[in-house]
Design an enzyme around this catalytic site. Structure first.
Site, PDB file in Angstrom:
ATOM      1  N   ASP A 133     -22.356   1.383  38.452  1.00  0.00           N
ATOM      2  CA  ASP A 133     -21.944   2.563  39.210  1.00  0.00           C
ATOM      3  C   ASP A 133     -23.094   3.557  39.381  1.00  0.00           C
ATOM      4  O   ASP A 133     -22.883   4.670  39.867  1.00  0.00           O
ATOM      5  CB  ASP A 133     -20.721   3.237  38.584  1.00  0.00           C
ATOM      6  CG  ASP A 133     -20.943   3.698  37.147  1.00  0.00           C
ATOM      7  OD1 ASP A 133     -21.845   3.153  36.480  1.00  0.00           O
ATOM      8  OD2 ASP A 133     -20.212   4.596  36.687  1.00  0.00           O
ATOM      9  N   SER A 178     -18.039   0.480  35.916  1.00  0.00           N
ATOM     10  CA  SER A 178     -19.430   0.619  35.497  1.00  0.00           C
ATOM     11  C   SER A 178     -20.127  -0.732  35.387  1.00  0.00           C
ATOM     12  O   SER A 178     -20.318  -1.428  36.370  1.00  0.00           O
ATOM     13  CB  SER A 178     -19.506   1.403  34.184  1.00  0.00           C
ATOM     14  OG  SER A 178     -20.837   1.649  33.817  1.00  0.00           O
ATOM     15  N   ASP A 204     -27.306   0.811  36.524  1.00  0.00           N
ATOM     16  CA  ASP A 204     -26.117   0.047  36.148  1.00  0.00           C
ATOM     17  C   ASP A 204     -25.159  -0.013  37.339  1.00  0.00           C
ATOM     18  O   ASP A 204     -25.477   0.465  38.433  1.00  0.00           O
ATOM     19  CB  ASP A 204     -25.457   0.623  34.881  1.00  0.00           C
ATOM     20  CG  ASP A 204     -24.855   2.005  35.080  1.00  0.00           C
ATOM     21  OD1 ASP A 204     -25.176   2.664  36.088  1.00  0.00           O
ATOM     22  OD2 ASP A 204     -24.059   2.433  34.212  1.00  0.00           O
ATOM     23  N   ASP A 245     -24.823   5.475  37.518  1.00  0.00           N
ATOM     24  CA  ASP A 245     -24.952   6.784  36.867  1.00  0.00           C
ATOM     25  C   ASP A 245     -25.982   6.730  35.738  1.00  0.00           C
ATOM     26  O   ASP A 245     -26.377   7.766  35.199  1.00  0.00           O
ATOM     27  CB  ASP A 245     -23.600   7.302  36.344  1.00  0.00           C
ATOM     28  CG  ASP A 245     -22.956   6.414  35.300  1.00  0.00           C
ATOM     29  OD1 ASP A 245     -23.403   5.259  35.120  1.00  0.00           O
ATOM     30  OD2 ASP A 245     -21.989   6.864  34.661  1.00  0.00           O
TER      31      ASP A 245
END
Length: 453
Positions: free
Chosen positions: A245, A99, A243, A247
């Site tokens: 990743d 992440s 961010d 999501d």
């Protein structure tokens, strides 16, 4: 000796420094353990742009295939694109990402078929036990017939699915600055936004897991400074920041001012309730008072939960909720297998803004009604002792209620605050909201004095 996984197996995922804390040999064992615990004969795997991600995900695939599971590799993807694949293909999935963590980290987010989360109490504990045992005793015996490994492109179908859920056909043209932070937004945004009446100004779309421009963590104000400046310089209608990743999505208005995730939660909740009259909306206990207010005003039922995606998804499944939102800019949709997708929230914001003539600051003012402190972290050695001291200071005050759903929440008619311990660090996290800024600041100073005594 068995590997010690206590440092890398967290409440919801696997996360640690590569190769110091985990490596491809362990990733292979995680793949074998994942298919054993989920009893899967087929799985889907995706990965982000970190340098270690292709090797780790390939090792996980080998471990799964050795035990007889057929593996579909979707390659580079955002976490919500992996959730899409798990939902659409009805397969358990694994996403290789850390992440917003720094470049040397990597991790695995795992889910069952239909993007149902795998957390500490829903399989992750058992996966950890198997990996520890096998790292000590040797890898498990391979299946009589190894599974196949195939590649599949899912980005186009992911984009089509999202665009089928939000009507953007009649929006006015908008200029939007997008900061991908060298993360997976640079991979998903061009395809999802293609053909929409948007003048997209891209920032840091080059996939680079060393994060050369800034950390891919828009929750930290220093990481959206570039976006804010660019929105003002371009005279854009809004800015979006994803961010690492991709999501989570953060929004800034036409003035470059951040829009609180609680305001986005309220805005999207109103739109989802228009499609699903009388629906339930989940919000964690740190979102603004405005969220349950807006939900009720639009005929919906608000349900308050603990912080964390496993609690939100569990509550969404239990209540049949149409939508859920967190203060950390995670947004969950029934139409997306109850999973979180920042991209779908972004499309809702674009549709709402493009469907009327006013600026974003005016649109969100209706959903941003109170003065909030944001999350304030304090490093404390004795978390329990400091929490107890704060509780003692407020529990006998008139007109004040206390609850311990997640840490300590203290509520008065004019303000509330939540103080809770971090699961991973010696921190206490404080969030405060009040009817005016002066009250919020006074309360903030009062509580922090007790926390840091």
């Amino acid at each position: 000796m068995a590997a010690d996984l206590s440092q890398i197996v967290k409440a919801y995922d696997v996360r640690g420094v590569v190769p110091d804390q985990w490596d491809e040999a362990l990733a292979e064992l995680f793949g074998a353990a994942f298919v054993t615990v989920t009893d899967a004969d087929a799985i889907v795997i995706g990965h982000d742009m970190r340098p270690s991600s292709p090797g780790l995900s390939a090792a996980f695939a080998r471990g799964a295939a050795r035990l007889g599971a057929d593996v579909t590799l979707i390659g580079l993807c955002s976490t919500d694109q992996l959730y899409y694949a798990s939902g659409a293909l009805h397969l358990p999935g694994a996403m290789f990402t850390a992440s917003h963590n720094p470049a040397q980290y990597n991790g695995i987010k795992m889910c069952r078929a239909g993007a149902a989360p795998v957390g500490q109490d829903t399989g992750l504990g058992e996966i950890r036990e198997l990996v520890e045992r096998w790292s000590d005793e040797g890898a498990p015996k391979p299946a009589a017939t190894e599974g196949t490994v195939t590649h599949r492109e899912t980005l186009t179908d992911y984009a089509s699915h999202l665009l089928s859920l939000v009507d953007l056909s009649a929006i006015r043209p908008l200029k939007v600055v997008v900061d991908a932070g060298n993360g997976m937004g640079g991979h998903t945004v061009p395809t999802v936004f293609d053909g929409l009446p948007l003048d997209v100004v891209p920032m840091y779309f080059e996939l680079d897991g060393t994060f050369p421009n800034h950390e891919a963590n828009p929750l930290d104000p220093k990481n959206i400074v570039d976006l804010q400046a660019r929105v003002r310089a371009e005279g854009a209608d809004l800015g979006l920041a994803f961010d690492g990743d991709a999501d989570r999505c953060f929004v800034v208005d036409e003035n470059g001012d951040p829009v609180a995730p609680s305001a986005i939660t309220a805005l999207v909740a109103a739109r989802e309730l228009a499609k699903n009259p009388g629906g339930t909306v989940i919000h964690n206990l740190i979102t603004s008072w405005s969220v349950p207010e807006v939900v009720r005003e639009h005929g919906g039922t608000p349900v308050r939960t603990r912080v964390g995606h496993s609690f939100i998804k569990e509550e969404m499944a239990k209540t049949g909720a149409v939508f859920g939102g967190e203060h950390s800019a995670h947004y969950y949709f029934k139409d997306f297998w109850n999973a979180d997708t920042g991209m779908l929230a972004a499309l809702h914001v674009l549709a709402a803004l493009g469907g009327q003539d006013g600026p974003l600051s005016s649109l969100v003012a209706a959903y941003d009604r109170y003065a909030a402190s944001g999350e304030i972290n304090s490093t404390v050695a004795d978390q329990a002792g400091r929490l107890a001291a704060v509780k003692a200071a407020y529990e006998n005050q008139d007109g004040v209620t206390l609850d311990d759903l997640d840490g300590l929440t203290v509520t008065s008619t004019n303000w509330w605050f939540n103080l809770r311990a971090s699961n991973t660090e010696p921190l206490l996290r404080l969030n405060i909201e009040a009817r005016d800024t002066t009250t919020m600041q006074h309360l903030r100073d009062e509580v922090l004095k007790l926390v840091r005594a």
